[in-house]
Design a protein around this motif. Sequence first.
Motif, PDB file in Angstrom:
ATOM      1  N   ALA A 143       0.884  -1.152   0.100  1.00 54.20           N
ATOM      2  CA  ALA A 143      -0.203   0.123   0.045  1.00 54.20           C
ATOM      3  C   ALA A 143       0.755   1.290   0.006  1.00 54.20           C
ATOM      4  N   VAL A 144       1.857   1.122   0.752  1.00 53.27           N
ATOM      5  CA  VAL A 144       2.891   2.327   0.821  1.00 53.27           C
ATOM      6  C   VAL A 144       3.535   2.634  -0.456  1.00 53.27           C
ATOM      7  N   THR A 145       4.167   1.679  -1.150  1.00 55.61           N
ATOM      8  CA  THR A 145       4.782   1.728  -2.477  1.00 55.61           C
ATOM      9  C   THR A 145       3.665   1.983  -3.333  1.00 55.61           C
ATOM     10  N   GLY A 146       2.416   1.357  -3.329  1.00 54.61           N
ATOM     11  CA  GLY A 146       1.292   1.746  -4.442  1.00 54.61           C
ATOM     12  C   GLY A 146       1.196   3.284  -4.424  1.00 54.61           C
ATOM     13  N   PHE A 147       1.086   3.776  -3.146  1.00 57.13           N
ATOM     14  CA  PHE A 147       0.588   5.271  -2.948  1.00 57.13           C
ATOM     15  C   PHE A 147       1.655   6.251  -3.603  1.00 57.13           C
ATOM     16  N   GLN A 148       2.938   5.652  -3.539  1.00 58.60           N
ATOM     17  CA  GLN A 148       3.951   6.457  -4.185  1.00 58.60           C
ATOM     18  C   GLN A 148       3.869   6.302  -5.404  1.00 58.60           C
ATOM     19  N   ILE A 149       3.548   5.227  -6.200  1.00 56.40           N
ATOM     20  CA  ILE A 149       3.335   5.211  -7.694  1.00 56.40           C
ATOM     21  C   ILE A 149       2.154   5.977  -7.999  1.00 56.40           C
ATOM     22  N   VAL A 150       0.882   5.940  -7.357  1.00 52.31           N
ATOM     23  CA  VAL A 150      -0.107   6.646  -7.558  1.00 52.31           C
ATOM     24  C   VAL A 150       0.296   8.280  -7.691  1.00 52.31           C
ATOM     25  N   GLN A 151       1.008   8.693  -6.743  1.00 50.44           N
ATOM     26  CA  GLN A 151       1.422  10.259  -6.788  1.00 50.44           C
ATOM     27  C   GLN A 151       2.352  10.406  -7.877  1.00 50.44           C
ATOM     28  N   ARG A 152       3.053   9.617  -8.215  1.00 52.48           N
ATOM     29  CA  ARG A 152       3.726   9.834  -9.589  1.00 52.48           C
ATOM     30  C   ARG A 152       3.018   9.695 -10.639  1.00 52.48           C
TER      31      ARG A 152
END
Length: 164
Positions: A143-152
């Motif tokens: 979830a943490v890495t996914g939110f970083q991807i969504v932010q990008r």
Amino acid sequence: MNTPLPHWLELALPFFHPVLMMVAFALALYALYLGIQARRVRTASANERKELIKGKFGQRHYLAGSLFLLLMVFGAIGGMAVTYLNNGKLFVGPHLLAGLGIVALVATSASLVPLMKDGQKVWARNVHVVLNVVILGVLGWQAVTGFQIVQRIVTQMLTTPQVA
């Protein structure tokens, strides 16, 4: 053959996987709750068990787990498909590899269910629990890495000029 997608679908598609995974994570927590309640039913005294059994926690846990498996498989395939559609390639990194690992662990955990049905395979239940704890931990990290991807993705959408 390169068929363009409708603009609304192009905008919505990158968010299909993250939304599905948030639902899956919430479902995993609910399945955990149901599993704990099902264990309480098995270990309760006769009077307490009579009351707890009305909650059908075991059946609900099984259904929630089955739906979680479905969401994880479709989520993994969907996430890879959307990434490929948007970029023409997959980005092989920790998020993708951990996601594929989670799918394998969920399938393994689900495959232990028939062994647990008769109640005689204690090792299967213990492995099921351990696998699910690992899945929840990795899913939280995902979830943490996914939110970083969504932010990008959002940043890229906001900074890339739209072609009319």
